[in-house]
Design an enzyme around this catalytic site. Structure first.
Site, mmCIF file in Angstrom:
data_model
loop_
_atom_site.group_PDB
_atom_site.id
_atom_site.type_symbol
_atom_site.label_atom_id
_atom_site.label_comp_id
_atom_site.label_asym_id
_atom_site.label_seq_id
_atom_site.Cartn_x
_atom_site.Cartn_y
_atom_site.Cartn_z
ATOM 1 N N SER A 140 -10.028 -0.120 6.851
ATOM 2 C CA SER A 140 -9.047 0.896 7.243
ATOM 3 C C SER A 140 -9.745 1.854 8.194
ATOM 4 O O SER A 140 -10.977 1.977 8.156
ATOM 5 C CB SER A 140 -8.583 1.664 5.991
ATOM 6 O OG SER A 140 -7.871 2.826 6.352
ATOM 7 N N TYR A 153 -10.172 6.229 -1.979
ATOM 8 C CA TYR A 153 -9.750 5.317 -0.907
ATOM 9 C C TYR A 153 -10.730 5.410 0.264
ATOM 10 O O TYR A 153 -11.205 4.398 0.766
ATOM 11 C CB TYR A 153 -8.318 5.658 -0.456
ATOM 12 C CG TYR A 153 -7.724 4.620 0.483
ATOM 13 C CD1 TYR A 153 -7.147 3.457 -0.022
ATOM 14 C CD2 TYR A 153 -7.751 4.795 1.855
ATOM 15 C CE1 TYR A 153 -6.603 2.490 0.840
ATOM 16 C CE2 TYR A 153 -7.213 3.841 2.720
ATOM 17 C CZ TYR A 153 -6.639 2.693 2.199
ATOM 18 O OH TYR A 153 -6.118 1.741 3.054
HETATM 19 N N1 LIG Z 1 -0.517 0.388 5.234
HETATM 20 C C1 LIG Z 1 -1.452 1.101 5.855
HETATM 21 O O1 LIG Z 1 -1.170 2.163 6.452
HETATM 22 C C2 LIG Z 1 -2.885 0.608 5.870
HETATM 23 C C3 LIG Z 1 -3.777 1.234 6.756
HETATM 24 C C4 LIG Z 1 -5.098 0.803 6.792
HETATM 25 C C5 LIG Z 1 -5.511 -0.211 5.954
HETATM 26 N N2 LIG Z 1 -4.630 -0.792 5.085
HETATM 27 C C6 LIG Z 1 -5.136 -1.846 4.220
HETATM 28 O O2 LIG Z 1 -4.425 -3.042 4.499
HETATM 29 C C7 LIG Z 1 -4.452 -3.899 3.346
HETATM 30 C C8 LIG Z 1 -3.050 -4.381 3.038
HETATM 31 O O3 LIG Z 1 -2.268 -3.257 2.683
HETATM 32 P P1 LIG Z 1 -0.684 -3.144 2.952
HETATM 33 O O4 LIG Z 1 -0.462 -1.885 3.651
HETATM 34 O O5 LIG Z 1 -0.185 -4.414 3.526
HETATM 35 O O6 LIG Z 1 -0.183 -2.928 1.455
HETATM 36 P P2 LIG Z 1 0.877 -3.699 0.542
HETATM 37 O O7 LIG Z 1 0.978 -2.862 -0.680
HETATM 38 O O8 LIG Z 1 2.104 -4.034 1.311
HETATM 39 O O9 LIG Z 1 0.126 -5.086 0.214
HETATM 40 C C9 LIG Z 1 -1.014 -5.115 -0.602
HETATM 41 C C10 LIG Z 1 -0.996 -6.446 -1.345
HETATM 42 O O10 LIG Z 1 -2.222 -6.554 -2.096
HETATM 43 C C11 LIG Z 1 -1.890 -7.145 -3.359
HETATM 44 N N3 LIG Z 1 -2.936 -6.853 -4.343
HETATM 45 C C12 LIG Z 1 -3.209 -5.655 -4.932
HETATM 46 N N4 LIG Z 1 -4.217 -5.807 -5.824
HETATM 47 C C13 LIG Z 1 -4.599 -7.109 -5.773
HETATM 48 C C14 LIG Z 1 -5.578 -7.880 -6.450
HETATM 49 N N5 LIG Z 1 -6.369 -7.327 -7.387
HETATM 50 N N6 LIG Z 1 -5.699 -9.199 -6.141
HETATM 51 C C15 LIG Z 1 -4.882 -9.769 -5.193
HETATM 52 N N7 LIG Z 1 -3.925 -9.104 -4.552
HETATM 53 C C16 LIG Z 1 -3.789 -7.779 -4.831
HETATM 54 C C17 LIG Z 1 -0.538 -6.553 -3.711
HETATM 55 O O11 LIG Z 1 0.141 -7.330 -4.696
HETATM 56 C C18 LIG Z 1 0.159 -6.559 -2.356
HETATM 57 O O12 LIG Z 1 0.871 -7.767 -2.125
HETATM 58 C C19 LIG Z 1 -5.082 -3.055 2.218
HETATM 59 O O13 LIG Z 1 -6.449 -3.410 2.086
HETATM 60 C C20 LIG Z 1 -4.945 -1.633 2.742
HETATM 61 O O14 LIG Z 1 -5.909 -0.771 2.182
HETATM 62 C C21 LIG Z 1 -3.319 -0.410 5.032
#
Ligand SMILES: NC(=O)c1ccc[n+]([C@@H]2O[C@H](COP(=O)([O-])OP(=O)(O)OC[C@H]3O[C@@H](n4cnc5c(N)ncnc54)[C@H](O)[C@@H]3O)[C@@H](O)[C@H]2O)c1
Length: 262
Positions: A140, A153
């Site tokens: 991130s 985080y």
């Molecule tokens: N959305 C944002 O603004 C953003 C920004 C920067 C980074 N990220 C990162 O991107 C990645 C994806 O996030 P997103 O925004 O798509 O969120 P999201 O909540 O849509 O998807 C996250 C997925 O991870 C799965 N998950 C959670 N714990 C798990 C585990 N122990 N084993 C397997 N799967 C698991 C959940 O079931 C979900 O399907 C994350 O690592 C998040 O930190 C997101």
């Protein structure tokens, strides 16, 4: 630069792929011609439904990425039909406001740092033996600068970036490429409840997951390590590196602005 990743014919696993960024990656990888895309998610039913919706060679399975035995099981099952060319270590949670509770530190540490270590320990030796393979770590922008809403985080995402760098340095000359995805805000379930004062808003408008997938494909095709779907993250990181005290003052002012709603 690493080696360019060629999508057609490849086998790819995306963790946390049932939703959000992971789902968009899986969809885009199939469109790029990947031969097999496996969506592995804590929510196994949703992973299977997501794969069925994508059609083609997509498969879904349940996986808790914090459980090394379960990760080994998925790697073995997928590799029975051929080597994994790209593993996207993408699962994450947006938990832990403020300094965070003990449980929030535990879950973010296990998910944002140790889960990547499990994959590296299990899969990198196989990739080294084959002389090729690619690991994508979704960190991130919070791992490059900081997210002032959440200490667990921010700190664990810094750990994810540091680990990805370490792996790239240690294994780049052994045929293993590593990339690190560092988005600012993205419209997913994770940010659905963000109010106007959410720290993520400091990075500007949120992207759609498909925009992030576009950046990932471009970066992997060029063999780049750092993937910044929002280029302003690089400017933010440069400001931090060039004058840490000035950057800290700026972050304090930004937090005050967010809290006052101005
Ligand atoms: N959305 C944002 O603004 C953003 C920004 C920067 C980074 N990220 C990162 O991107 C990645 C994806 O996030 P997103 O925004 O798509 O969120 P999201 O909540 O849509 O998807 C996250 C997925 O991870 C799965 N998950 C959670 N714990 C798990 C585990 N122990 N084993 C397997 N799967 C698991 C959940 O079931 C979900 O399907 C994350 O690592 C998040 O930190 C997101």
């Amino acid at each position: 630069m690493g080696r360019p990743f060629i999508f057609p014919g490849r086998t790819i696993v995306v963790t946390g792929g049932a939703n959000g960024i992971g789902y968009a990656l899986a969809e885009r990888f199939l469109a790029e011609g990947a031969a097999r895309v496996v969506i592995a998610d804590l929510d196994g039913e949703r992973a299977e439904a997501a794969a069925a919706g994508l059609g083609g060679s997509a498969r879904g399975c349940a996986l808790d990425v914090t459980d090394p035995a379960a990760v080994a099981g998925v790697i073995d099952a997928v590799e029975r039909e051929g080597p994994i060319d790209l593993w996207c270590s993408n699962a994450g949670v947006g938990t832990g406001g403020g300094l965070g509770s003990a449980d929030e530190w535990d879950v973010t540490w296990r998910l944002h740092v140790q889960a990547h270590v499990h994959v590296a320990r299990l899969l990198i030796p196989r990739m080294v033996e084959r002389g090729s393979g690619h690991l994508l770590v979704t960190a991130s922008a919070a791992g490059l600068v900081t997210n002032i809403d959440s200490a667990p985080y921010s700190v664990t995402k810094h750990g994810a970036v540091a680990l990805a760098e370490w792996l790239a340095i240690r294994h780049g000359d052994e045929g293993v490429d590593v990339s690190c995805l560092c988005p600012l805000g993205v419209n997913t379930a994770m940010t659905a409840d963000d109010g106007p004062d959410a720290a993520t808003r400091l990075g500007g408008d949120y992207l759609e997951p498909a925009d992030v997938a576009e950046s990932v494909v471009a970066a992997l095709t060029e063999g780049r390590f750092l993937i910044l779907p929002q280029p302003q993250a690089a400017v933010m990181e440069q400001r931090r590196a060039s004058d840490r005290d000035r950057w800290l003052s700026g972050m304090r002012r930004a937090r005050a602005r967010l809290r006052s709603g101005s």
